[in-house]
Design a protein around this motif. Structure first.
Motif, short mmCIF file in Angstrom:
data_model
loop_
_atom_site.label_atom_id
_atom_site.label_comp_id
_atom_site.label_asym_id
_atom_site.label_seq_id
_atom_site.Cartn_x
_atom_site.Cartn_y
_atom_site.Cartn_z
N SER A 18 0.84 -1.19 0.00
CA SER A 18 0.00 0.00 0.00
C SER A 18 0.88 1.25 0.00
O SER A 18 2.10 1.17 0.23
CB SER A 18 -0.96 -0.01 1.19
N SER A 19 0.26 2.36 -0.29
CA SER A 19 0.94 3.66 -0.29
C SER A 19 2.12 3.74 -1.26
O SER A 19 3.15 4.37 -0.95
CB SER A 19 1.43 4.01 1.12
N VAL A 20 2.00 3.10 -2.41
CA VAL A 20 3.09 3.18 -3.39
C VAL A 20 2.79 4.23 -4.47
O VAL A 20 3.63 4.44 -5.35
CB VAL A 20 3.37 1.81 -4.05
N GLY A 21 1.59 4.82 -4.44
CA GLY A 21 1.28 5.87 -5.41
C GLY A 21 0.24 5.48 -6.45
O GLY A 21 0.07 6.20 -7.45
N LYS A 22 -0.47 4.39 -6.25
CA LYS A 22 -1.49 3.97 -7.25
C LYS A 22 -2.51 5.07 -7.50
O LYS A 22 -2.82 5.41 -8.64
CB LYS A 22 -2.25 2.71 -6.78
N THR A 23 -3.03 5.63 -6.41
CA THR A 23 -4.08 6.64 -6.58
C THR A 23 -3.50 7.92 -7.17
O THR A 23 -4.08 8.50 -8.10
CB THR A 23 -4.77 6.91 -5.23
N LEU A 24 -2.36 8.35 -6.65
CA LEU A 24 -1.75 9.59 -7.16
C LEU A 24 -1.48 9.47 -8.66
O LEU A 24 -1.80 10.38 -9.43
CB LEU A 24 -0.43 9.87 -6.42
N TYR A 55 -8.60 12.83 -3.27
CA TYR A 55 -7.48 13.43 -3.99
C TYR A 55 -7.93 14.51 -4.96
O TYR A 55 -7.16 15.40 -5.30
CB TYR A 55 -6.68 12.35 -4.73
N ASN A 186 8.12 3.72 -8.23
CA ASN A 186 7.79 5.07 -7.78
C ASN A 186 8.70 5.46 -6.62
O ASN A 186 9.25 4.59 -5.94
CB ASN A 186 6.32 5.12 -7.35
N PRO A 212 10.38 9.75 -9.83
CA PRO A 212 11.18 10.25 -8.71
C PRO A 212 10.35 10.46 -7.44
O PRO A 212 9.12 10.51 -7.49
CB PRO A 212 11.70 11.59 -9.23
N ASN A 213 11.04 10.63 -6.35
CA ASN A 213 10.40 10.95 -5.08
C ASN A 213 10.27 12.46 -4.95
O ASN A 213 11.25 13.18 -5.11
CB ASN A 213 11.27 10.40 -3.94
N ASP A 214 9.08 12.95 -4.75
CA ASP A 214 8.89 14.39 -4.58
C ASP A 214 7.70 14.59 -3.66
O ASP A 214 6.57 14.80 -4.10
CB ASP A 214 8.66 15.05 -5.95
N PHE A 215 7.98 14.46 -2.40
CA PHE A 215 6.90 14.44 -1.41
C PHE A 215 6.12 15.75 -1.42
O PHE A 215 4.89 15.76 -1.35
CB PHE A 215 7.47 14.16 -0.01
N ILE A 222 -2.43 16.84 -3.57
CA ILE A 222 -3.53 16.22 -2.83
C ILE A 222 -4.27 17.27 -2.00
O ILE A 222 -5.50 17.31 -1.95
CB ILE A 222 -3.00 15.07 -1.94
N1 ATP Z 1 6.57 10.03 -6.39
C1 ATP Z 1 6.15 10.38 -5.18
N2 ATP Z 1 6.92 11.19 -4.40
C2 ATP Z 1 6.54 11.51 -3.16
N3 ATP Z 1 5.41 11.13 -2.59
C3 ATP Z 1 4.60 10.35 -3.31
C4 ATP Z 1 4.91 9.93 -4.63
N4 ATP Z 1 3.91 9.15 -5.09
C5 ATP Z 1 3.01 9.08 -4.09
N5 ATP Z 1 3.41 9.80 -3.02
C6 ATP Z 1 2.73 9.95 -1.74
O1 ATP Z 1 2.58 8.67 -1.18
C7 ATP Z 1 1.35 8.59 -0.47
C8 ATP Z 1 0.59 7.40 -0.97
O2 ATP Z 1 0.17 7.62 -2.32
P1 ATP Z 1 -1.14 6.94 -2.87
O3 ATP Z 1 -2.28 7.20 -1.96
O4 ATP Z 1 -1.28 7.36 -4.27
O5 ATP Z 1 -0.72 5.41 -2.77
P2 ATP Z 1 -1.65 4.12 -3.00
O6 ATP Z 1 -0.78 3.09 -3.61
O7 ATP Z 1 -2.87 4.51 -3.73
O8 ATP Z 1 -2.00 3.74 -1.50
P3 ATP Z 1 -3.16 2.71 -1.01
O9 ATP Z 1 -2.60 1.34 -1.22
O10 ATP Z 1 -3.33 3.05 0.44
O11 ATP Z 1 -4.38 2.97 -1.82
C9 ATP Z 1 0.63 9.91 -0.68
O12 ATP Z 1 0.82 10.71 0.43
C10 ATP Z 1 1.33 10.50 -1.90
O13 ATP Z 1 1.35 11.90 -1.85
#
Ligand code: ATP
Ligand code: MG
Length: 285
Positions: A18-24, A55, A186, A212-215, A222
């Motif tokens: 989880s939280s790997v950026g799928k939704t973003l 989002y 990601n 890249p990572n760009d928090f 978001i």
């Molecule tokens: N490339 C990136 N650089 C920095 N932060 C990122 C990047 N991609 C995603 N994030 C951050 O990581 C967090 C998780 O992103 P996101 O919700 O898209 O993940 P997810 O895979 O959809 O999570 P979940 O499994 O909970 O649905 C968010 O706070 C998002 O801003």
């Protein structure tokens, strides 16, 4: 208005963590394709904890449960009226929100979810599906019907990488066309002691693309509800997301012999499938 019959491309975002950026990334994919003038629908298939509306700062109207109810009650009803539209300037795309209340997730079946996607692909050029990080029956159904699956990963902790390997090996057993599944890394330059090179060796393949990572940029998009693809941002993450999307639109499901070469030029990695002796590989054998 009758819906057109256009058999759209289904792009699914999947992961084993989880939280790997799928939704973003799916939100940005939908935004950029809509910006380019395509008809786009983004379906939030994270049925319990969906974040697409959060989002995009979309007010809740009707969820997937309501949409499926309408589809069942009246198969001829226009679905377009049931969807929630995201608008930013002249750009717009439609959204299938996840259930609210959350327990409604139990009131939609996998069959219904599949039928909805089949219906949507007759109406849109692109149907983007945001999923969860598990091999659930629903996710497997989405992998099956997708044109392209973006398998997102991050390199942070050993268990995450182990699950990425297990997931990637599992996907391989499904015998999809190799170009259908695209491994995307990601947050590539997030601080970690594990190198991308080691992870690629463990996986036995290179990443299709590296983001890249760009928090700060990710968080800002978001907080404001304006995806990077629409905010005109030229930060490094926005740029690299655009590159990823252009690779999808230019060569949708039609990669060829120069696939690998292109991957490594773009991702600027030096993966060689011949090197097998990384410390991470040893950990898993
Ligand atoms: N490339 C990136 N650089 C920095 N932060 C990122 C990047 N991609 C995603 N994030 C951050 O990581 C967090 C998780 O992103 P996101 O919700 O898209 O993940 P997810 O895979 O959809 O999570 P979940 O499994 O909970 O649905 C968010 O706070 C998002 O801003
Ligand atoms: Mg998500």
């Amino acid at each position: 208005m009758p819906e057109e019959n256009i058999s759209g491309v289904v792009l699914t975002f999947f992961s084993t963590a989880s939280s790997v950026g799928k939704t973003l990334i799916s939100v940005n994919m939908a935004s950029e394709l809509a910006r380019q003038g395509y008809r786009v629908c983004l379906a939030d298939y994270d049925l319990q904890f969906g974040d697409v509306c959060n989002y995009l700062k979309l007010p809740f109207e009707r969820s997937i449960k309501d949409i499926i109810d309408v589809m069942k009650r009246n198969p001829d009803a226009s679905l377009k009226d049931q969807l929630t539209t995201y608008r930013y300037g002249t750009v717009s795309f439609d959204v299938v929100p996840s259930p609210e209340p959350m327990e409604d997730a139990y009131n939609v079946t996998v069959e219904d979810c599949k039928k909805l996607i089949e219906r949507l692909r007759l109406m849109y050029d692109y149907v983007i599906v945001d999923t969860t990080s598990m091999f659930s029956v629903l996710n497997l159904a989405m992998l099956d019907l997708s044109t392209i699956v973006t398998f997102l990963g991050v390199v942070d902790f050993i268990p995450t990488i182990k699950n990425m390997k297990m997931g990637n090996d599992t996907v391989k057993t499904l015998n999809y066309d190799t170009n259908k599944i695209r491994l995307v890394l990601n947050r590539s330059d997030a601080k970690t002691r594990i190198s991308m090179d080691d992870v690629e060796r463990l996986l036995g393949q290179g990443f299709y693309h590296v983001l890249p990572n760009d928090f700060q940029s990710a968080s800002e998009s978001i907080v404001t509800g304006v995806p990077l693809a629409l905010s005109g941002s030229d930060n490094v993450l926005a740029k690299e997301i655009r590159v990823l999307i252009s690779r999808y639109t230019n060569r949708v499901y039609k990669e060829n012999a120069d696939f690998k070469q292109t991957i490594y030029q773009s991702a600027n990695t030096e993966y060689s499938g011949k090197r097998q002796n990384g410390w991470l590989s040893k950990l898993f054998h």
